[in-house]
Design a protein around this motif. Structure first.
Motif, PDB file in Angstrom:
ATOM      1  N   ASP A 140       0.533  -1.339  -0.267  1.00 56.20           N
ATOM      2  CA  ASP A 140       0.009   0.287  -0.254  1.00 56.20           C
ATOM      3  C   ASP A 140       0.951   1.531   0.360  1.00 56.20           C
ATOM      4  O   ASP A 140       0.774   2.141  -0.608  1.00 56.20           O
ATOM      5  N   ALA A 141       1.805   0.800   0.335  1.00 54.43           N
ATOM      6  CA  ALA A 141       3.048   2.466   0.580  1.00 54.43           C
ATOM      7  C   ALA A 141       4.236   1.261   0.427  1.00 54.43           C
ATOM      8  O   ALA A 141       4.613   0.698   1.197  1.00 54.43           O
ATOM      9  N   TRP A 142       5.259   3.169   0.225  1.00 52.18           N
ATOM     10  CA  TRP A 142       6.523   3.201   0.514  1.00 52.18           C
ATOM     11  C   TRP A 142       7.029   3.980   1.099  1.00 52.18           C
ATOM     12  O   TRP A 142       6.645   5.580   0.546  1.00 52.18           O
ATOM     13  N   ILE A 143       8.668   3.823   0.820  1.00 54.04           N
ATOM     14  CA  ILE A 143       9.058   4.675   1.856  1.00 54.04           C
ATOM     15  C   ILE A 143      10.649   5.281   0.314  1.00 54.04           C
ATOM     16  O   ILE A 143      10.853   4.441   0.220  1.00 54.04           O
ATOM     17  N   SER A 144      10.323   6.202   0.750  1.00 56.49           N
ATOM     18  CA  SER A 144      11.464   7.545  -0.079  1.00 56.49           C
ATOM     19  C   SER A 144      12.991   8.387   0.898  1.00 56.49           C
ATOM     20  O   SER A 144      11.898   8.808   1.867  1.00 56.49           O
ATOM     21  N   GLY A 145      13.349   8.540   0.130  1.00 55.10           N
ATOM     22  CA  GLY A 145      14.737   9.371   1.272  1.00 55.10           C
ATOM     23  C   GLY A 145      15.042  10.762   0.853  1.00 55.10           C
ATOM     24  O   GLY A 145      15.473  11.467   0.732  1.00 55.10           O
ATOM     25  N   LEU A 146      13.430  11.375   0.167  1.00 50.17           N
ATOM     26  CA  LEU A 146      13.926  12.581  -0.083  1.00 50.17           C
ATOM     27  C   LEU A 146      13.648  13.425   0.720  1.00 50.17           C
ATOM     28  O   LEU A 146      12.733  13.579   1.504  1.00 50.17           O
ATOM     29  N   ARG A 147      14.613  14.406   0.170  1.00 46.90           N
ATOM     30  CA  ARG A 147      14.478  15.758   1.095  1.00 46.90           C
ATOM     31  C   ARG A 147      13.691  16.832  -0.028  1.00 46.90           C
ATOM     32  O   ARG A 147      14.438  16.803  -0.945  1.00 46.90           O
ATOM     33  N   ARG A 148      13.481  17.748   0.495  1.00 47.74           N
ATOM     34  CA  ARG A 148      12.913  19.135   0.514  1.00 47.74           C
ATOM     35  C   ARG A 148      14.103  19.838  -0.408  1.00 47.74           C
ATOM     36  O   ARG A 148      14.413  20.408  -1.335  1.00 47.74           O
ATOM     37  N   GLU A 149      15.093  19.924   0.339  1.00 50.63           N
ATOM     38  CA  GLU A 149      16.588  21.383  -0.276  1.00 50.63           C
ATOM     39  C   GLU A 149      17.326  20.287  -1.043  1.00 50.63           C
ATOM     40  O   GLU A 149      18.221  20.591  -2.007  1.00 50.63           O
ATOM     41  N   GLN A 150      17.296  19.022  -1.592  1.00 49.35           N
ATOM     42  CA  GLN A 150      17.613  18.479  -2.677  1.00 49.35           C
ATOM     43  C   GLN A 150      17.992  18.805  -4.180  1.00 49.35           C
ATOM     44  O   GLN A 150      18.275  19.040  -5.045  1.00 49.35           O
ATOM     45  N   SER A 178      18.737  18.966   6.359  1.00 45.44           N
ATOM     46  CA  SER A 178      19.586  18.987   5.681  1.00 45.44           C
ATOM     47  C   SER A 178      20.719  18.605   5.546  1.00 45.44           C
ATOM     48  O   SER A 178      20.584  17.544   6.303  1.00 45.44           O
ATOM     49  N   TRP A 179      21.266  18.039   4.389  1.00 44.39           N
ATOM     50  CA  TRP A 179      22.453  17.872   3.649  1.00 44.39           C
ATOM     51  C   TRP A 179      24.268  18.103   4.677  1.00 44.39           C
ATOM     52  O   TRP A 179      24.320  16.291   5.386  1.00 44.39           O
ATOM     53  N   LYS A 180      23.806  18.879   6.031  1.00 47.74           N
ATOM     54  CA  LYS A 180      24.694  18.971   7.092  1.00 47.74           C
ATOM     55  C   LYS A 180      24.325  17.707   8.092  1.00 47.74           C
ATOM     56  O   LYS A 180      24.990  17.105   8.616  1.00 47.74           O
TER      57      LYS A 180
END
Length: 237
Positions: A140-150, A178-180
């Motif tokens: 039903d669902a999947w997880i992703s590592g997206l970040r807004r600042e990418q 954040s990346w840091k």
């Protein structure tokens, strides 16, 4: 409960989490997701640096979580090395190596050699998008590592998203990181990571389509460098 939070029964009533807590809401989002979806959620990981953080967080919530890696056949050897290191560090995780239906030789025979040069979108379709669609089918669902600042295209990502491409709920726990902060977490917990990150590769995909980043303000500038392509298509509607 999951019946209330599927793609088919989508609503905007997903819970909100404290983005100012220690994990910026990531651990809370993961706990809620696994409590809600149980075994009907899977993490699709590229085993990049964000993925390493997510794997560690996921392991705190569900030690035997399912993870799928899209094994295109043209990844860097360093990527396979970090997968082996993760398997050793987190032996209970169920990591699936999903290969495309076509081998590289079969793809070359059908579409020409080095398709990633002549038709990169088709190459991604064959070696990434179709395999992920097949992998996500039971869930039903999947997880992703997206970040807004990418990137600009990811700036409006939420913890829970209606994924129009795969007709699933997409869970993105790291949107506020954040990346840091990603790297601070990796060092703090002494996590294994892809050594190409130390050689100017902040974003790592398939070897033929990944170069060191040439723009320090754009961590994905080494992906499909010299072309107009900016995404493999997994995160586009």
């Amino acid at each position: 409960m999951a019946d209330l939070y599927t793609y088919e029964n989508w609503s905007d009533t997903f819970p909100e989490f404290d983005s100012k807590d220690e994990t910026k809401g990531a651990l809370s989002a993961l706990r809620w997701a696994y409590d809600t979806y149980g075994d009907s959620i899977i993490y699709a990981s590229s085993f990049g640096i964000e993925g390493i953080v997510l794997i560690d967080l996921i392991s705190k919530v569900k030690k035997d979580a399912e993870i799928v890696f899209l094994d295109t056949g043209v990844h860097f050897k360093e990527t396979y090395e970090v997968i082996d290191a993760i398997k050793e560090r987190f032996p209970d995780l169920r990591i699936h190596m999903k290969k495309p239906d076509l081998t590289l030789a079969e793809q070359a025979e059908k579409h020409g050699d080095e398709l990633w040069k002549s038709q990169p979108n088709l190459c991604c379709q064959i070696r990434k998008i179709i395999p992920l669609r097949e992998s996500l089918a039971p869930y039903d669902a999947w997880i992703s590592g997206l970040r807004r600042e990418q990137s600009e295209s990811r700036a409006n990502t939420n913890y829970f998203n209606k994924d129009e491409k795969f007709k699933k709920v997409k869970v993105c726990p790291l949107i506020h990181w954040s990346w840091k902060e990603i790297w601070r977490y990796v060092y703090k917990h002494d996590l294994p990571y892809n050594k190409l990150h130390d050689q100017g590769y902040p974003s790592i995909g398939c070897e033929p389509c990944t170069a060191p980043a040439y723009n320090v303000d754009d961590l994905r500038s080494g992906r499909w460098a010299g072309t107009q392509k900016v995404e493999c298509g997994l995160h586009e509607s």
